[in-house]
Write an enzyme that holds these catalytic residues in place. Structure first.
Site, PDB file in Angstrom:
ATOM      1  N   CYS B 408      -2.012 124.410  12.722  1.00  0.00           N
ATOM      2  CA  CYS B 408      -0.950 125.397  12.862  1.00  0.00           C
ATOM      3  C   CYS B 408      -1.421 126.705  13.486  1.00  0.00           C
ATOM      4  O   CYS B 408      -0.705 127.321  14.266  1.00  0.00           O
ATOM      5  CB  CYS B 408      -0.268 125.638  11.528  1.00  0.00           C
ATOM      6  SG  CYS B 408      -1.395 126.106  10.232  1.00  0.00           S
ATOM      7  N   HIS B 452      -0.279 128.253   6.010  1.00  0.00           N
ATOM      8  CA  HIS B 452       0.372 127.978   7.283  1.00  0.00           C
ATOM      9  C   HIS B 452       0.323 129.240   8.142  1.00  0.00           C
ATOM     10  O   HIS B 452       0.142 130.345   7.642  1.00  0.00           O
ATOM     11  CB  HIS B 452       1.827 127.558   7.021  1.00  0.00           C
ATOM     12  CG  HIS B 452       2.513 126.978   8.223  1.00  0.00           C
ATOM     13  ND1 HIS B 452       1.953 126.010   9.014  1.00  0.00           N
ATOM     14  CD2 HIS B 452       3.748 127.230   8.753  1.00  0.00           C
ATOM     15  CE1 HIS B 452       2.790 125.690   9.985  1.00  0.00           C
ATOM     16  NE2 HIS B 452       3.901 126.425   9.850  1.00  0.00           N
ATOM     17  N   ASP B 468       8.476 128.601  14.608  1.00  0.00           N
ATOM     18  CA  ASP B 468       7.315 127.850  14.103  1.00  0.00           C
ATOM     19  C   ASP B 468       6.888 126.823  15.143  1.00  0.00           C
ATOM     20  O   ASP B 468       7.433 125.728  15.207  1.00  0.00           O
ATOM     21  CB  ASP B 468       7.661 127.166  12.780  1.00  0.00           C
ATOM     22  CG  ASP B 468       6.398 126.709  12.067  1.00  0.00           C
ATOM     23  OD1 ASP B 468       5.364 126.538  12.740  1.00  0.00           O
ATOM     24  OD2 ASP B 468       6.449 126.531  10.836  1.00  0.00           O
TER      25      ASP B 468
END
Lengths: 305, 665
Positions: B408, B452, B468
């Site tokens: 991520c 994250h 995202d």
């Protein structure tokens, strides 16, 4: 519970000796407790018959020794006689080598002779010429003495009396019993016909059963209280010894057994107490044995929780 | 030692207990001790075990002293100081080991037991979990067994254990009183210099490639959340942490953000109320769900829309929050901050910059650029993986065009760089995403593996919009968590594989239990204690009141225990009380038992006086005689009950009453 019932034995004995159930039961308890019995009473109340009856019923080998002032230890224990053929001394066992001894009027003999018997009672063996001879087993002595007859007697000292587990008195029979006695058959002839109810090994089984009778901690407490009371009583010269305490418990166990129980109760202890303690105690300041009332008062002075 | 001589066989059980106790005490400390120290302690225990096996093995006193000195020096070198809990515990551990190999007299046993008790307590400095509690309890039982076997070596091990457990059980009321009443001190008791709050797992305030994928290997719990109602869907569960604006080509840093008491936004949409129990992470960040309406006590809002605590979180804490995921933020963001969010290091990632310029070339609106960048990233066919390859100087370039494998943080960083290159303000936000509902107690558990990184872009009128980029390559990551997002053959630990259902269920239960423990046992702090006493009606509960209550309660408990033990002592005499009831009843009828009278004699006397009741009276007496005198132990409970029924069944008939005074009963 004991496998052997003592009731038929007592019933049979009661048929011979009339009106003396309690004394007979005490005598039997004494035998079961492996103790020796002292009967203190005047002649003619049935001491000899009692001893004989017990011997007959239990099937014990019986010997009667009449104590006199000229009786010597060897007359009781036996003597070593030179055997000309073998060129050596051989021991000839005396009358003491029997399972039940009736030592009649023991206080007539000299202290030396008395103590010869009493030591034998304690040790269950006879030592002569450096040799030891074991006495038969069971070995039970019933001694009698006449308390009224004081002339020419040697009363047993306290330390010797301690060798007897119990002392009982027979006393006169009550009117009814005496009547039955007077009307009935000759006791000696009845005795001859009497068949044994127990075998000697049965007696040993009874003795073992008595050992196994439960004595609860509470009863031990009570026994100790009784012992302590005897020691603290101002009426008594000295208290009961630990040996007397052991004797009390053994007698109470045997007494419980004759009642058909496998545990001992305070009542058992109270029943045997006068007979176990009586001859071991003396009134303070006097040479007189304790009367029954003092013993009863002693029991009643001890609280039972 | 003063009393030399071989350990006699009779003291052997005590020595074995001592050994077991020491091993159990030292073992849980091992992970917290320096490796060499742990090994030394293990060695000393083995030496002791060998000594017990072979009686003649004796370690010379000089050696013991030398080991002690060397350990002291080692501790000094390792920790740098002697003060503080860690060196203290380390020294105690070695002292226990050394004491063990020279135990001879009973005095040494007492010293060793004392050391063990200290060390058992010391375990709680490191770990306050249920497991630590159970271990401490077990150690305590062994310590009691050691002391008991010192008194009576002949007793079998089972009996010792039983006695120790019974002692411990008897201490329970006192322990409960102490738990509730002992005045709690706010903050940790052992905040000692330098070694307090050393390293802990958790998000850092910077981000570099690989920093979050590293974290995702940790199953440690970051925080737990209990929602008032239904939790928001997984795609909305963004727990906001550090916002990283400054990028130096390698590492992302936060920029200074002033704090205010109220948020910079006004909340809209539906809200979710929840209680968040955060594990200590020694940072000031409070990972709230985006975006809370008001700051809980002790926290304030920062300019980049997250919650900051006034002091680092050194112990687990609970916060009441309400968040509104639909809230729009930053419509009126000041120019200075937007400029910061555009800055890119010079001579860095040329290929990405080039790409971005090409994309943004003819775009008219930032929204359009955003869509194009996302579309472009999609076409690059990037793969989401837990083990991205190492990247060099131009990390974003290498990720986008060469390796195409990333976690991520790679996606977020690449996206922000691309957006900035296309002149759209963007920044990286780190925190946690998702979380897992524990089916046992319904709470949401967020782990370090849920860490994250995502991005925010600033669009005119709309303000900061969350994007995202990870969802491009692995939409499941956002929807169902890390395990689902990774390829099946991914190198994940067994627990993370969905196949391990049983293990998972065990873990759920265990974590629910741990949560309950944390909330109710460890969570009983000074505030909860104060609240409890306020609810009980004490207006101003202070330590003086608590101490008074504590003293009074402890005294009451001790008295109660004492009374209980007396009663227990007398329970064997229950039979006597029953018998006395019987005797009293007869006494009321005018037939008191003589103090010296045995039960059977008494019953015969009574039976003669009350011929109608003779049978029952005799039965009672024989029953009593049997219970009292036929056994050397305690009377059987069933027989006692029977006896009591029998006594109650005794009724005196009217006729007998007539010639005696009326009975009370």
């Amino acid at each position: 519970m004991p496998q052997i019932d003592v009731r038929p034995l007592l019933e049979a004995a009661n048929r011979i000796i009339l009106g003396k159930e309690h004394s007979l039961r005490l005598a039997l308890a004494c035998l079961i407790a492996r103790g020796h019995l002292l009967i203190e009473d005047i002649p003619g109340v049935g001491k000899t018959i009692l001893a004989h009856t017990i011997a007959q019923l239990v099937g014990l080998e019986f010997q009667r020794i009449q104590f006199t002032s000229d009786l010597l230890p060897a007359d009781i224990l036996g003597v070593s006689i030179f055997d000309a053929e073998q060129h050596s001394f051989r021991f000839h066992p005396g009358p003491v080598f029997a399972q039940l001894i009736l030592a009649d009027e023991i206080n007539r003999a000299t202290p030396k002779t008395q103590s010869a018997l009493l030591e034998t009672m304690e040790e269950h063996q006879v030592t002569a010429d450096g040799q030891t001879f074991a006495l038969p087993s069971p070995f039970f002595v019933i001694a009698t003495q006449n308390p009224a007859d004081q002339i020419g007697t040697f009363p047993l000292p306290e330390s010797q009396l301690d060798r007897f587990l119990m002392r009982i008195e027979l006393g006169y029979p009550d009117r009814e019993a005496e009547r039955a006695l007077l009307m009935g058959e000759d006791r000696r002839r009845m005795l001859e016909r009497l068949a044994p109810v127990l075998q000697p090994q049965d007696l040993q089984a009874l003795q073992r059963a008595a050992d196994a009778i439960t004595v609860s901690p509470r009863l031990i407490d009570y026994t100790q209280s009784l012992l302590a009371a005897s020691r603290q009583s101002p009426d008594l010269r000295n208290g009961l010894s630990p040996r007397a305490g052991l004797g009390l418990l053994a007698a109470a166990r045997a007494w419980a057994l004759t009642d058909g129980r496998d545990y001992a109760l305070p009542e058992d202890l109270q029943a045997v107490f006068p007979h176990v303690a009586g001859h071991r105690l003396r009134i303070a300041g006097e040479e007189r044995p304790v009367p029954a009332e003092t013993l009863r008062a002693l029991i009643q002075s001890v609280k039972l929780d | 030692m003063a009393h030399p001589g071989p350990i006699s066989a009779s003291r052997q059980p005590c020595q074995l207990w001592l050994l077991a106790m020491s091993a159990l005490t030292l073992a849980p400390h091992a992970p917290f001790l320096p490796a060499w120290l742990g090994m030394l302690c293990a060695g000393l225990i083995i030496v002791r075990a060998t000594q017990l096996r072979f009686d003649r093995l004796r370690v010379p006193q000089l050696v013991v002293i030398l080991i002690a000195l060397a350990t002291a020096i080692g501790v000094k070198l390792d920790f740098g100081h002697f003060f503080g809990k860690d060196p203290g515990i380390a020294l105690l551990a070695v002292l226990l080991g050394l004491k063990l190999i020279e135990v001879r007299a009973s005095r040494d046993v007492y010293v060793a037991v004392l050391l063990c008790l200290f060390l058992l307590l010391g375990l709680f400095f490191e770990d306050q979990s249920i497991l630590a509690g159970v271990l401490a309890l077990a150690g305590f039982v062994l310590a009691l067994c050691t002391l008991l076997s010192q008194q009576d070596a002949a007793a079998p091990a089972g009996a010792q254990l039983k006695a120790a457990a019974s002692l411990l059980f008897q201490a329970t009321p006192l322990f409960v009183v102490l738990f509730f009443l002992f005045p709690r001190v706010p903050g940790p008791l052992w905040g000692l210099p330098s070694d307090a709050f050393s390293s802990m797992t958790g998000l850092s305030d910077t981000m570099r490639p690989g920093s979050i994928s590293q974290l995702s290997l940790s199953e440690a719990i970051a925080f737990r959340v209990e929602f008032d109602g239904a939790p928001p869907p997984p795609a909305q569960r963004y727990w906001r942490g550090p916002v990283l604006t400054r990028f130096d080509g390698q590492v992302w840093h936060p920029v200074f953000s002033p704090v205010t008491d109220t948020p910079q936004y006004s909340v809209t949409g539906s809200g979710f109320g929840y209680r968040l129990t955060m594990e200590a992470h020694n940072r000031r960040w409070l990972f709230a769900l985006e975006f809370p309406d008001r700051a809980p006590t002790g926290a304030r809002f920062s300019r980049d829309n997250r919650l900051l605590l006034q002091s680092p979180l050194h112990q687990r804490a609970r916060f009441e929050l309400r968040s509104y995921p639909a809230t729009a933020t930053g419509q009126d963001e000041d120019q200075h901050r937007l400029t910061e969010a555009l800055r890119l290091p010079a001579n860095s990632n040329p290929r990405s910059l080039e790409l971005a310029r090409r994309i943004a070339d003819d775009a008219t609106h930032p929204k359009e650029i955003l869509d194009r960048v996302l579309a472009e990233m999609k076409t690059l066919d990037l793969t989401y993986t837990l083990e991205p390859p190492l990247l060099g100087t131009h990390s974003v370039d290498e990720f986008l065009f060469d390796t195409r494998l990333g976690f991520c943080e790679h996606f977020a960083a690449a996206f922000v760089v691309l957006m900035r290159a296309a002149e759209v303000p963007a920044r990286v936000v780190t925190g946690y995403q998702g979380g897992e509902i524990n089916p046992v107690d319904g709470s949401l558990v967020v782990r370090q593996s849920d860490a994250h990184a995502w991005a925010e872009v600033w669009l005119p009128q709309r303000g900061w919009v969350r994007v995202d980029p990870t969802a491009l390559a692995a939409p499941q990551r956002i929807e169902s968590g890390l395990t689902a997002a990774l390829p099946r053959d991914g190198d994940l630990r067994g627990l993370m594989r969905p196949a391990a259902d049983l293990l998972l269920s065990i873990r759920y239960h265990w974590e629910a239990l741990t949560n309950a423990w944390n909330q109710s046992v460890l969570g009983y702090n000074d505030e909860v204690q104060r609240d409890l006493f306020k609810e009980l009606g004490f207006r101003e509960p202070d330590w003086r009141l608590l101490s008074t209550l504590l003293g009074a309660s402890a005294a009451t408990v001790l008295l109660a225990l004492f009374a209980w033990s007396l009663r227990r002592h007398r329970r064997g005499e229950h039979l006597d009380r029953l018998w006395q009831i019987f005797c009293r009843r007869l006494a009321h009828k005018g037939l008191a038992r003589m103090a010296w009278e045995g039960p059977i004699d008494y019953a015969e006397r009574a039976a003669a006086a009350f011929p109608r009741e003779a049978r029952t009276i005799r039965m009672i007496a024989h029953h009593y005689a049997r219970l009292r005198y036929a056994t050397t132990g305690k009377p059987d409970q069933g027989a006692l009950r029977q006896f009591s029924v029998l006594i109650r069944s005794l009724r005196f008939s009217k006729k007998t009453d007539d010639d005696r005074k009326p009975a009370k009963s």
